[in-house]
Design an enzyme around this catalytic site. Structure first.
Site, PDB file in Angstrom:
ATOM      1  N   HIS A  75       6.614  35.415  46.012  1.00  0.00           N
ATOM      2  CA  HIS A  75       7.059  36.804  46.183  1.00  0.00           C
ATOM      3  C   HIS A  75       8.069  36.880  47.320  1.00  0.00           C
ATOM      4  O   HIS A  75       7.823  36.362  48.401  1.00  0.00           O
ATOM      5  CB  HIS A  75       5.864  37.709  46.515  1.00  0.00           C
ATOM      6  N   TYR A 203       1.255  48.252  49.632  1.00  0.00           N
ATOM      7  CA  TYR A 203       0.285  48.702  50.636  1.00  0.00           C
ATOM      8  C   TYR A 203       0.531  50.191  50.861  1.00  0.00           C
ATOM      9  O   TYR A 203       1.625  50.570  51.294  1.00  0.00           O
ATOM     10  CB  TYR A 203       0.504  47.993  51.972  1.00  0.00           C
ATOM     11  N   PRO A 295      -8.203  42.411  56.573  1.00  0.00           N
ATOM     12  CA  PRO A 295      -7.348  41.776  55.555  1.00  0.00           C
ATOM     13  C   PRO A 295      -5.973  42.414  55.359  1.00  0.00           C
ATOM     14  O   PRO A 295      -5.166  41.908  54.578  1.00  0.00           O
ATOM     15  CB  PRO A 295      -8.186  41.898  54.272  1.00  0.00           C
ATOM     16  N   LYS A 299      -3.976  37.719  56.438  1.00  0.00           N
ATOM     17  CA  LYS A 299      -3.881  36.621  57.408  1.00  0.00           C
ATOM     18  C   LYS A 299      -5.112  35.718  57.530  1.00  0.00           C
ATOM     19  O   LYS A 299      -5.022  34.640  58.112  1.00  0.00           O
ATOM     20  CB  LYS A 299      -3.576  37.193  58.809  1.00  0.00           C
ATOM     21  N   TYR A 387       4.603  38.718  58.629  1.00  0.00           N
ATOM     22  CA  TYR A 387       3.975  38.648  57.302  1.00  0.00           C
ATOM     23  C   TYR A 387       4.159  37.265  56.673  1.00  0.00           C
ATOM     24  O   TYR A 387       3.230  36.729  56.068  1.00  0.00           O
ATOM     25  CB  TYR A 387       4.545  39.738  56.382  1.00  0.00           C
TER      26      TYR A 387
HETATM   27  P1  RFL Z   1     -15.244  30.529  54.647  1.00  0.00           P
HETATM   28  O1  RFL Z   1     -14.369  30.630  53.457  1.00  0.00           O
HETATM   29  O2  RFL Z   1     -16.157  31.635  54.960  1.00  0.00           O
HETATM   30  O3  RFL Z   1     -16.093  29.191  54.458  1.00  0.00           O
HETATM   31  C1  RFL Z   1     -17.174  28.878  55.295  1.00  0.00           C
HETATM   32  C2  RFL Z   1     -18.116  27.945  54.558  1.00  0.00           C
HETATM   33  O4  RFL Z   1     -19.186  27.617  55.440  1.00  0.00           O
HETATM   34  C3  RFL Z   1     -20.405  27.721  54.736  1.00  0.00           C
HETATM   35  N1  RFL Z   1     -21.487  27.976  55.707  1.00  0.00           N
HETATM   36  C4  RFL Z   1     -22.352  27.053  56.135  1.00  0.00           C
HETATM   37  N2  RFL Z   1     -22.479  25.767  55.841  1.00  0.00           N
HETATM   38  C5  RFL Z   1     -23.477  25.086  56.441  1.00  0.00           C
HETATM   39  N3  RFL Z   1     -24.342  25.660  57.329  1.00  0.00           N
HETATM   40  C6  RFL Z   1     -24.249  26.947  57.651  1.00  0.00           C
HETATM   41  N4  RFL Z   1     -25.103  27.491  58.523  1.00  0.00           N
HETATM   42  C7  RFL Z   1     -23.221  27.705  57.051  1.00  0.00           C
HETATM   43  N5  RFL Z   1     -22.840  29.000  57.142  1.00  0.00           N
HETATM   44  C8  RFL Z   1     -21.786  29.143  56.324  1.00  0.00           C
HETATM   45  C9  RFL Z   1     -20.206  28.817  53.730  1.00  0.00           C
HETATM   46  O5  RFL Z   1     -21.086  28.673  52.626  1.00  0.00           O
HETATM   47  C10 RFL Z   1     -18.737  28.592  53.340  1.00  0.00           C
HETATM   48  O6  RFL Z   1     -18.627  27.741  52.214  1.00  0.00           O
HETATM   49  O7  RFL Z   1     -14.392  30.248  55.963  1.00  0.00           O
HETATM   50  P2  RFL Z   1     -12.976  29.486  56.195  1.00  0.00           P
HETATM   51  O8  RFL Z   1     -12.964  28.164  55.474  1.00  0.00           O
HETATM   52  O9  RFL Z   1     -12.722  29.549  57.646  1.00  0.00           O
HETATM   53  O10 RFL Z   1     -11.881  30.344  55.406  1.00  0.00           O
HETATM   54  C11 RFL Z   1     -11.528  31.600  55.884  1.00  0.00           C
HETATM   55  C12 RFL Z   1     -11.278  32.545  54.712  1.00  0.00           C
HETATM   56  O11 RFL Z   1     -12.309  32.422  53.759  1.00  0.00           O
HETATM   57  C13 RFL Z   1     -11.204  33.990  55.191  1.00  0.00           C
HETATM   58  O12 RFL Z   1     -10.418  34.104  56.355  1.00  0.00           O
HETATM   59  C14 RFL Z   1     -10.617  34.938  54.181  1.00  0.00           C
HETATM   60  O13 RFL Z   1     -11.166  34.833  52.906  1.00  0.00           O
HETATM   61  C15 RFL Z   1     -10.856  36.346  54.741  1.00  0.00           C
HETATM   62  N6  RFL Z   1     -10.868  37.314  53.693  1.00  0.00           N
HETATM   63  C16 RFL Z   1      -9.667  37.715  53.237  1.00  0.00           C
HETATM   64  N7  RFL Z   1      -8.535  37.227  53.806  1.00  0.00           N
HETATM   65  C17 RFL Z   1      -7.347  37.600  53.350  1.00  0.00           C
HETATM   66  O14 RFL Z   1      -6.328  37.119  53.879  1.00  0.00           O
HETATM   67  N8  RFL Z   1      -7.268  38.509  52.310  1.00  0.00           N
HETATM   68  C18 RFL Z   1      -8.393  39.015  51.686  1.00  0.00           C
HETATM   69  O15 RFL Z   1      -8.303  39.785  50.752  1.00  0.00           O
HETATM   70  C19 RFL Z   1      -9.650  38.631  52.158  1.00  0.00           C
HETATM   71  N9  RFL Z   1     -10.790  39.114  51.582  1.00  0.00           N
HETATM   72  C20 RFL Z   1     -12.084  37.806  53.161  1.00  0.00           C
HETATM   73  C21 RFL Z   1     -12.018  38.704  52.077  1.00  0.00           C
HETATM   74  C22 RFL Z   1     -13.340  37.423  53.662  1.00  0.00           C
HETATM   75  C23 RFL Z   1     -14.526  37.910  53.134  1.00  0.00           C
HETATM   76  N10 RFL Z   1     -15.780  37.502  53.744  1.00  0.00           N
HETATM   77  C24 RFL Z   1     -15.812  36.440  54.708  1.00  0.00           C
HETATM   78  C25 RFL Z   1     -17.006  38.141  53.603  1.00  0.00           C
HETATM   79  C26 RFL Z   1     -13.197  39.189  51.508  1.00  0.00           C
HETATM   80  C27 RFL Z   1     -14.452  38.797  52.020  1.00  0.00           C
HETATM   81  C28 RFL Z   1     -15.663  39.351  51.326  1.00  0.00           C
HETATM   82  C1  PHB Z   2      -5.497  40.113  47.732  1.00  0.00           C
HETATM   83  O1  PHB Z   2      -4.744  39.906  46.767  1.00  0.00           O
HETATM   84  O2  PHB Z   2      -6.708  39.953  47.647  1.00  0.00           O
HETATM   85  C2  PHB Z   2      -4.897  40.573  49.000  1.00  0.00           C
HETATM   86  C3  PHB Z   2      -3.525  40.605  49.152  1.00  0.00           C
HETATM   87  C4  PHB Z   2      -2.979  41.042  50.344  1.00  0.00           C
HETATM   88  C5  PHB Z   2      -3.798  41.432  51.375  1.00  0.00           C
HETATM   89  C6  PHB Z   2      -5.174  41.383  51.245  1.00  0.00           C
HETATM   90  C7  PHB Z   2      -5.732  40.940  50.044  1.00  0.00           C
HETATM   91  O3  PHB Z   2      -3.246  41.873  52.533  1.00  0.00           O
END
Ligand code: RFL
Ligand code: PHB
Length: 394
Positions: A75, A203, A295, A299, A387
């Site tokens: 994009h 957004y 989110p 980032k 961004y």
């Molecule tokens: P993760 O992906 O949470 O992975 C951590 C892993 O550790 C495991 N774990 C354990 N393992 C062993 N012992 C324990 N005690 C443990 N506790 C946990 C878990 O099972 C998991 O497999 O962290 P990581 O790798 O640092 O990655 C970071 C990203 O996942 C995170 O920053 C993003 O997904 C944040 N986030 C979003 N970011 C965006 O940029 N856009 C989004 O739309 C967005 N939506 C989200 C999100 C995070 C969410 N969380 C954490 C609840 C939506 C949700 C619901």
């Molecule tokens: C998503 O596609 O899940 C998404 C994209 C942009 C954002 C957050 C989430 O800032």
């Protein structure tokens, strides 16, 4: 008790842990990954959707570029909307860079497949995972699986176990400083098998609350609306969600909205959080284990990938060249960048949401910010620079 040995023991098989393992493997450094969840649970999680180009390059280095480039959507801009008025942030024209729309779910599936194919040991469904002796030269990760306790001895532990993990809790309270802001709302998100309403992300700030139009592919859309933290998924029928989204994005955009039955629905709370330092003894924190961003700036995943790029560089220098300068500077290097990304995510969140405590003054400030962006190339350029992703060291 059974024992195992590796150079780097990684707690957490999310994108941070998996990518770290892969980048180390590329340089002949061994690792074992331990996660408390099953493989299927990990591969089903729906989270982030936008990759900075630096993240794209890191994933190419990890050898999973092929499907990402085939199925991902580059994009070159996105829209900001304010009560129906639109302003496009043209990333390519402003900062000569792009982002890639490719779901975190796919990144995780690709990384797990590649790591397992190359013989990496990933222990899924591990219980009572615990880092121990992290200040010693021989730290260990202990866990139980199928009733058997196992101890992995290593040189370093990477705590990649997310916000609710165990690694950060290992750092004594008198050493760990935490900074937190919890926002008074969440995001209700849905996935639907329909083409996105627009080719690019939108957004939107509307009097009724924030909305985001995103996508996973040309036929699969991801939409979000701001909702109270007390809401439950059951409060949001598909019909209610589509009605609310249409109002918030305005009639001009909503004219192209294709609705349908959602096949994933979840509510995510919004939080800003930073833990300092990101190293304690031979334990390094990476990704959500050390910090959370709301989110709104897309980032979270990118910040996790940046930590891993910095840590892998330090570990590679240690093992290949017996140089520890990068490893010693890990926490400082990461935190300098983390705080800038926290600032940007907080700024985007503050500009685009309806805050229950905001008076007319703050609401006019949000509008003025939007008008400033719409009228100033310099302001738009600053937003675009953040961004697409700040350089690793800045
Ligand atoms: P993760 O992906 O949470 O992975 C951590 C892993 O550790 C495991 N774990 C354990 N393992 C062993 N012992 C324990 N005690 C443990 N506790 C946990 C878990 O099972 C998991 O497999 O962290 P990581 O790798 O640092 O990655 C970071 C990203 O996942 C995170 O920053 C993003 O997904 C944040 N986030 C979003 N970011 C965006 O940029 N856009 C989004 O739309 C967005 N939506 C989200 C999100 C995070 C969410 N969380 C954490 C609840 C939506 C949700 C619901
Ligand atoms: C998503 O596609 O899940 C998404 C994209 C942009 C954002 C957050 C989430 O800032």
């Amino acid at each position: 008790m059974k024992s195992k040995k590796t150079q780097v023991c990684i707690i957490g098989s999310g994108p941070a842990g998996l990518l770290l393992s892969q980048l180390l493997h590329n340089e002949g450094i061994s690792s074992i990954i331990v996660d408390r969840q099953s493989r299927s649970r990990i591969e089903e999680r729906v989270r982030a959707g936008v990759l900075e180009w630096g993240s794209v390059e890191a994933l190419e280095d990890a050898g999973i570029g092929e499907r990402m480039h085939r199925e991902g959507l580059p994009h070159s801009g996105f829209d900001l909307a304010f009560d129906g008025d639109l302003h496009r942030i043209d990333l390519t024209a402003l900062v000569d860079k792009r982002v890639m729309v490719y779901g975190q779910t796919e990144v995780t599936i690709d990384l797990i497949a590649r790591r397992l194919k190359q013989g990496c040991e990933i222990i899924f469904s591990a219980e009572e995972v615990q880092p121990i002796d992290v200040k010693s030269d021989a730290p260990k990760v202990r866990y139980t699986k199928d009733g058997e306790t196992v101890e992995i001895t290593c040189d370093y532990i990477a705590g990649c176990d997310g916000f609710h993990g165990v690694s950060r809790q290992t750092i004594p309270q008198d050493i760990l400083k935490t900074f937190e802001r919890v926002y008074p709302f969440g995001w209700m998100g849905v996935l639907v098998e329909k083409p996105p309403v627009s080719d690019e992300l939108i957004y939107a700030n509307h009097q009724r609350g924030f909305a985001l139009c995103s996508m996973r592919s040309p036929t699969r859309s991801r939409y979000y609306v701001q909702c109270p933290t007390t809401d439950k998924v059951e409060d949001w029928s598909d019909a209610r969600f589509w009605d609310e989204l249409a109002v918030r994005i305005g009639p001009q955009v909503a004219a192209n909205l294709e609705t349908g039955d959602s096949f994933e629905k979840s509510i995510a709370p919004l939080r800003s959080f930073v833990a300092e330092p990101m190293r304690f003894g031979n334990l390094f924190l990476c990704g959500d284990a050390a910090h959370i961003v709301p989110p709104t700036g897309a980032k979270g995943l990118n910040l996790a990938i940046a930590d891993v790029r910095i840590l892998s560089r330090g570990l590679i220098e240690h093992y290949k060249r017996a140089q520890d300068a990068y490893l010693e500077a890990y926490s400082q290097t990461c935190l300098k960048r983390v705080w800038k990304v926290e600032r940007f995510s907080w700024y985007m969140s503050t500009m685009l949401h309806q805050f229950p405590e905001f008076s007319g003054f703050e609401k006019r400030m949000q509008r003025a910010e939007f008008d400033y962006l719409a009228g100033s190339e310099a302001a738009s350029q600053a937003l675009a620079e953040n961004y697409v992703g700040l350089p690793l060291e800045m």
